[in-house]
Motif scaffolding. Structure first.
Motif, PDB file in Angstrom:
ATOM      1  N   GLN A   1      -8.099   1.220  74.912  1.00  0.00           N
ATOM      2  CA  GLN A   1      -9.132   1.394  73.894  1.00  0.00           C
ATOM      3  C   GLN A   1      -8.520   2.135  72.708  1.00  0.00           C
ATOM      4  OE1 GLN A   1     -12.037  -0.042  74.484  1.00  0.00           O
ATOM      5  NE2 GLN A   1     -11.561  -0.512  76.622  1.00  0.00           N
ATOM      6  N   THR A   2      -8.507   1.518  71.549  1.00  0.00           N
ATOM      7  CA  THR A   2      -7.959   2.175  70.359  1.00  0.00           C
ATOM      8  C   THR A   2      -8.965   2.275  69.224  1.00  0.00           C
ATOM      9  OG1 THR A   2      -7.057   0.053  69.587  1.00  0.00           O
ATOM     10  CG2 THR A   2      -5.591   1.480  70.884  1.00  0.00           C
ATOM     11  N   SER A   3     -10.152   1.761  69.428  1.00  0.00           N
ATOM     12  CA  SER A   3     -11.206   1.852  68.405  1.00  0.00           C
ATOM     13  C   SER A   3     -12.531   1.471  69.057  1.00  0.00           C
ATOM     14  CB  SER A   3     -10.907   0.913  67.227  1.00  0.00           C
ATOM     15  OG  SER A   3     -10.901  -0.437  67.650  1.00  0.00           O
ATOM     16  N   GLY A   4     -13.600   1.685  68.312  1.00  0.00           N
ATOM     17  CA  GLY A   4     -14.908   1.256  68.783  1.00  0.00           C
ATOM     18  C   GLY A   4     -15.562   2.246  69.724  1.00  0.00           C
ATOM     19  N   VAL A   5     -16.684   1.805  70.283  1.00  0.00           N
ATOM     20  CA  VAL A   5     -17.511   2.706  71.080  1.00  0.00           C
ATOM     21  C   VAL A   5     -16.823   3.129  72.382  1.00  0.00           C
ATOM     22  CG1 VAL A   5     -19.653   1.813  70.111  1.00  0.00           C
ATOM     23  CG2 VAL A   5     -18.715   0.749  72.165  1.00  0.00           C
ATOM     24  N   HIS A   6     -16.055   2.243  72.996  1.00  0.00           N
ATOM     25  CA  HIS A   6     -15.397   2.605  74.245  1.00  0.00           C
ATOM     26  C   HIS A   6     -14.277   3.608  74.013  1.00  0.00           C
ATOM     27  CE1 HIS A   6     -16.934  -1.401  76.088  1.00  0.00           C
ATOM     28  NE2 HIS A   6     -17.797  -0.412  76.271  1.00  0.00           N
ATOM     29  N   TYR A   7     -13.604   3.517  72.880  1.00  0.00           N
ATOM     30  CA  TYR A   7     -12.598   4.516  72.525  1.00  0.00           C
ATOM     31  C   TYR A   7     -13.264   5.871  72.326  1.00  0.00           C
ATOM     32  CZ  TYR A   7      -9.181   7.083  69.700  1.00  0.00           C
ATOM     33  OH  TYR A   7      -8.321   8.047  69.213  1.00  0.00           O
ATOM     34  N   ASP A   8     -14.358   5.885  71.593  1.00  0.00           N
ATOM     35  CA  ASP A   8     -15.103   7.126  71.372  1.00  0.00           C
ATOM     36  C   ASP A   8     -15.571   7.713  72.696  1.00  0.00           C
ATOM     37  OD1 ASP A   8     -16.500   8.867  69.224  1.00  0.00           O
ATOM     38  OD2 ASP A   8     -18.142   8.357  70.565  1.00  0.00           O
ATOM     39  N   LEU A   9     -16.010   6.850  73.589  1.00  0.00           N
ATOM     40  CA  LEU A   9     -16.491   7.315  74.890  1.00  0.00           C
ATOM     41  C   LEU A   9     -15.374   7.963  75.692  1.00  0.00           C
ATOM     42  CD1 LEU A   9     -18.935   5.378  77.182  1.00  0.00           C
ATOM     43  CD2 LEU A   9     -17.002   6.608  78.136  1.00  0.00           C
ATOM     44  N   VAL A  10     -14.226   7.292  75.790  1.00  0.00           N
ATOM     45  CA  VAL A  10     -13.111   7.828  76.576  1.00  0.00           C
ATOM     46  C   VAL A  10     -12.636   9.157  76.011  1.00  0.00           C
ATOM     47  CG1 VAL A  10     -10.695   7.477  77.217  1.00  0.00           C
ATOM     48  CG2 VAL A  10     -12.332   5.612  77.477  1.00  0.00           C
ATOM     49  N   VAL A  11     -12.396   9.186  74.705  1.00  0.00           N
ATOM     50  CA  VAL A  11     -11.834  10.382  74.078  1.00  0.00           C
ATOM     51  C   VAL A  11     -12.750  11.581  74.267  1.00  0.00           C
ATOM     52  CG1 VAL A  11     -11.245  11.448  71.871  1.00  0.00           C
ATOM     53  CG2 VAL A  11     -10.434   9.148  72.402  1.00  0.00           C
ATOM     54  N   HIS A  12     -14.041  11.413  74.005  1.00  0.00           N
ATOM     55  CA  HIS A  12     -14.921  12.575  74.035  1.00  0.00           C
ATOM     56  C   HIS A  12     -15.398  12.907  75.442  1.00  0.00           C
ATOM     57  CE1 HIS A  12     -14.916  11.486  69.730  1.00  0.00           C
ATOM     58  NE2 HIS A  12     -14.878  12.789  69.608  1.00  0.00           N
ATOM     59  N   ALA A  13     -15.418  11.938  76.337  1.00  0.00           N
ATOM     60  CA  ALA A  13     -15.692  12.269  77.732  1.00  0.00           C
ATOM     61  C   ALA A  13     -14.577  13.150  78.291  1.00  0.00           C
ATOM     62  CB  ALA A  13     -15.825  10.994  78.560  1.00  0.00           C
ATOM     63  N   VAL A  14     -13.332  12.887  77.886  1.00  0.00           N
ATOM     64  CA  VAL A  14     -12.203  13.696  78.362  1.00  0.00           C
ATOM     65  C   VAL A  14     -12.115  15.014  77.614  1.00  0.00           C
ATOM     66  CG1 VAL A  14      -9.690  13.833  78.582  1.00  0.00           C
ATOM     67  CG2 VAL A  14     -10.869  11.696  79.113  1.00  0.00           C
ATOM     68  N   MET A  15     -12.080  14.950  76.284  1.00  0.00           N
ATOM     69  CA  MET A  15     -11.780  16.136  75.482  1.00  0.00           C
ATOM     70  C   MET A  15     -12.960  17.103  75.366  1.00  0.00           C
ATOM     71  SD  MET A  15      -8.687  15.638  74.953  1.00  0.00           S
ATOM     72  CE  MET A  15      -7.436  14.347  74.838  1.00  0.00           C
ATOM     73  N   LEU A  16     -14.179  16.595  75.433  1.00  0.00           N
ATOM     74  CA  LEU A  16     -15.352  17.465  75.392  1.00  0.00           C
ATOM     75  C   LEU A  16     -15.946  17.654  76.792  1.00  0.00           C
ATOM     76  CD1 LEU A  16     -17.285  16.320  72.185  1.00  0.00           C
ATOM     77  CD2 LEU A  16     -16.174  18.509  72.557  1.00  0.00           C
ATOM     78  N   GLY A  17     -16.356  16.548  77.403  1.00  0.00           N
ATOM     79  CA  GLY A  17     -17.023  16.648  78.688  1.00  0.00           C
ATOM     80  C   GLY A  17     -16.166  17.282  79.756  1.00  0.00           C
ATOM     81  N   PHE A  18     -14.882  16.925  79.798  1.00  0.00           N
ATOM     82  CA  PHE A  18     -13.979  17.483  80.807  1.00  0.00           C
ATOM     83  C   PHE A  18     -13.305  18.761  80.327  1.00  0.00           C
ATOM     84  CE2 PHE A  18      -9.588  17.530  82.619  1.00  0.00           C
ATOM     85  CZ  PHE A  18      -9.933  17.901  83.908  1.00  0.00           C
TER      86      PHE A  18
END
Length: 364
Positions: A261-278
């Motif tokens: 995932q390098t763009s779009g909603v799934h990229y946003d989901l992965v990045v912020h689930a890891v960097m914020l949620g985790f």
């Protein structure tokens, strides 16, 4: 090398300043990226958001804690380099200056972990060394690639560092083979991240599989499953730990199912689930334990700490589910703003708790 085990809290606290500034700049950049009002609406801020938060903020905090553990003056060059790299990104200096400082900080962090590993050949430290290598590779790739293409390496750095820290803190509750299991997952993740550079889709799916396996193993063995039924700090930390594991597992599943995932909603989901949620959940969980060891000042638990924790997870759920997956733009923006407010609120509450000291009748 001069031993600085008795270094003053003020000396150590100085290294928190660039990390704090990077965090504030990263939060400002987050507001710029989602298109809402920001204190400093610069065009460059959005492009730097990821590296400010990972390299300038999280990595500097981690490097400071490791420098204190090593007790050598030279080790403090690591948070100095990483913090300076984050600050350089905020100046009119060429971008390559900040990039070079972050690469240098990553290399220096590897050497610190190597020195720590020589003390007792601990499996946990070996995994942290691999994590520092991931940070170095990610920062090096940034010299040639845009952040979305190197994000898997930053994820690897955050995931391995925090999971290793968790195993270290909960060692008494882990199985005897816990260290080897952690090393196995770290080695596999390193191989799959290399694969993301050659075969992005397959490499991301394999990385998701490894991370999912690591999360499920940690949840199974983490004492947080029992302390969640406790009270006070143990319950708060357990809730933050388990919440972080849920978000990390979600990101792993998205990679496993959807590939790179390098763009779009799934990229946003992965990045912020890891960097914020985790990641930020784990910072909240461990702050009352780790920060006192770094600054030599207690950080007492107070019930008000639940407020930013709950706000963080509500904001993230709003951002990722109705925001990203359902495409509701205003809701997505609202969730992002709540995340920024939660992060800043926790910093303010933690600082206030440390300054106020232990509550009456309670030992530090």
């Amino acid at each position: 090398m001069k031993n600085i085990g008795t270094a003053s809290p003020l000396f150590r606290g100085v290294f928190l300043l660039p990390a704090g500034l990077a965090m504030l700049a990263g939060a400002n950049a987050a507001l710029v990226l989602v298109g809402v009002w920001a204190p400093a609406p610069t065009a460059r801020a959005g492009d730097l958001h990821g590296m400010l938060m990972v390299g300038g903020f999280l990595a500097t905090l981690i490097a400071l804690e490791r420098a204190v553990a090593l007790r050598r003056v030279s080790a403090f060059a690591v948070p100095l380099l990483l913090g300076a790299g984050g600050l350089a990104l905020l100046t009119p200096l060429p971008l390559v200056v900040g990039q070079a400082l972050l690469v240098g900080g990553g290399i220096a962090l590897v050497t610190v972990y190597a020195a720590l590993f020589q003390r007792n050949h601990d499996d946990v430290v070996l995994v942290e060394l691999l994590a520092a290598l991931h940070l170095t590779i990610g920062a090096g790739l940034w010299l040639r690639l845009d952040v979305p293409w190197l994000m898997p390496w930053l994820v690897g750095f955050v995931v391995l560092t925090i999971c290793a820290e968790r195993v270290e803190l909960a060692r008494l509750h882990m199985p005897p083979t816990g260290g080897r299991t952690l090393v196995l997952h770290a080695g596999l993740l390193t191989v799959t991240l290399v694969a993301t550079l050659l075969w992005p889709a397959a490499g991301a799916r394999l990385s998701g599989l490894v991370i999912a396996s690591l999360v499920l193993w940690l949840v199974r063995n983490d004492v947080a499953r029992r302390t969640i039924r406790s009270t006070g700090l143990p319950r708060f930390s357990a809730a933050a730990l388990l919440g972080g594991y849920v978000w990390l597992l979600l990101a792993a599943v998205v990679w496993l199912v959807g590939g790179a995932q390098t763009s779009g909603v799934h990229y946003d989901l992965v990045v912020h689930a890891v960097m914020l949620g985790f990641a930020i959940s784990m910072v909240m969980a461990h702050a009352p334990v780790i920060l006192p060891a770094v600054l030599r000042r207690p950080l007492p638990y107070r019930p008000v700490m639940w407020a930013p924790f709950v706000l963080l997870h509500i904001g993230l759920a709003i951002r990722l589910v109705p925001g990203d997956l359902a495409g509701l733009h205003t809701v997505w923006q609202t969730g992002a703003v709540l995340n920024v407010v939660a992060l800043l609120a926790f910093v303010v509450i933690a600082a206030g708790s440390a300054i106020a000291g232990p509550t009456a009748g309670r030992a530090p």
